[in-house]
Design an enzyme around this catalytic site. Structure first.
Site, PDB file in Angstrom:
ATOM      1  N   ASP A 125      23.594  58.985  43.195  1.00  0.00           N
ATOM      2  CA  ASP A 125      23.327  59.773  41.992  1.00  0.00           C
ATOM      3  C   ASP A 125      23.591  61.242  42.296  1.00  0.00           C
ATOM      4  O   ASP A 125      23.373  61.717  43.425  1.00  0.00           O
ATOM      5  CB  ASP A 125      21.884  59.594  41.525  1.00  0.00           C
ATOM      6  CG  ASP A 125      21.615  58.172  41.039  1.00  0.00           C
ATOM      7  OD1 ASP A 125      22.570  57.516  40.595  1.00  0.00           O
ATOM      8  OD2 ASP A 125      20.456  57.727  41.132  1.00  0.00           O
TER       9      ASP A 125
ATOM     10  N   ASP B 201      25.332  55.451  34.826  1.00  0.00           N
ATOM     11  CA  ASP B 201      24.108  55.493  34.019  1.00  0.00           C
ATOM     12  C   ASP B 201      24.359  56.155  32.671  1.00  0.00           C
ATOM     13  O   ASP B 201      23.819  55.721  31.638  1.00  0.00           O
ATOM     14  CB  ASP B 201      23.017  56.257  34.767  1.00  0.00           C
ATOM     15  CG  ASP B 201      22.649  55.601  36.090  1.00  0.00           C
ATOM     16  OD1 ASP B 201      22.809  54.380  36.203  1.00  0.00           O
ATOM     17  OD2 ASP B 201      22.214  56.324  37.006  1.00  0.00           O
TER      18      ASP B 201
END
Length: 281
Positions: free
Chosen positions: A141, A173
């Protein structure tokens, strides 16, 4: 029913998967994890922040011993199901907006499946103590929207008293989030267009509740045409009356044909007995 090719929607998914993987690999090889390698993009609120996520989307985790393995298997099943559903919707002629949204959700699912399945082997980022690096890779991330951080009030259930920061996520995401929001915001437009089609009604025809029921006798009057082009009911009303009576007799044999009512008289009817008395001298 209009059949659509799902090829262009799969191409969008492929492009987003490639973009997601490229950004993750660039972050892995050229950024330091944590705050030392943080890069500010827009002010103090939009940053690149390299973290490893061993759990679900937006930094959430499963604390169970086999939670990571279960999550990886679930992602594989979800990826296959979303791909099949995208083909199904395209063959049913679903709106393009719904198909684009499903393509984005598919891209996000595949992007995170690649991380959890292969990154433990290729990048060696499986958590310490994992039984196998396969299916235990950590998701990379990097997108950090730093709008608030601090301690959650104690009265909040489950998370009260804990330190909280805005979740850090990735492009995969974002694809899932945007695709789901599109479906939620435009669900009436996406699924409302197929109400008649699901009921096997031809397109362009009126809805069954809007169609007027025409008696069979009137249909007979309409299609019995006159030799000169006029309908029999229009040129000769007496023919229409006779045909209607015959049709009613054929459909309902126990009933008598309708007859014309007696003409209305404005003079009051005089009793018969009174007439006899009036005739006597």
């Amino acid at each position: 029913m209009i059949h659509k090719s799902p090829l262009k929607f799969f191409l969008l998914s492929l492009f987003l998967i490639a973009l997601d993987q490229a950004v993750k690999l660039l972050v892995h090889f050229y950024m330091e994890p944590g705050f030392p390698g943080q890069i500010k993009l827009v002010g103090e609120w939009f940053k690149l922040h390299y973290v490893l996520n061993p759990g679900m989307a937006f930094g959430m985790q499963l604390s169970h011993e086999y939670g990571k393995l279960l999550l990886s298997v679930f992602r594989l099943v979800a990826m296959a199901g979303i791909g099949w559903y995208l083909v199904y919707l395209a063959q049913r002629g679903a709106p393009d907006g719904l198909l684009w949204a499903m393509a984005m959700i598919l891209a996000g699912a595949v992007g995170n499946v690649i991380d959890s399945t292969f990154y433990g082997v290729l990048l060696g980022n499986a958590p310490y103590g994992s039984p196998t690096p396969w299916f235990h890779g950590q998701v990379i991330d990097m997108i950090f929207i730093d709008v608030w951080e601090g301690f959650i009030p104690d009265w909040v259930p489950l998370w009260g008293g804990q330190y909280y920061s805005t979740p850090i996520f990735n492009i995969a995401d974002s694809c899932i989030f945007i695709g789901v929001c599109m479906i939620l915001f435009f669900q009436r437009r996406f699924f409302g267009e197929h109400t008649d089609e699901e009921g096997m009604l031809p397109q362009g025809e009126p809805h069954p509740e809007e169609v007027d029921i025409v008696p069979a006798a009137e249909l007979d009057d309409t299609y019995h045409t006159h030799p000169y082009g006029e309908s029999a009911a229009t040129s000769h009303p007496e023919i229409a009356t006779v045909e209607n009576a015959e049709n009613r007799a054929e459909v309902f044999p126990d009933t008598e044909p309708a007859t014309d009512p007696e003409p209305f008289s404005s003079e009051p009817e005089v009793p018969v007995e009174r007439r006899k008395d009036a005739d006597q001298p």
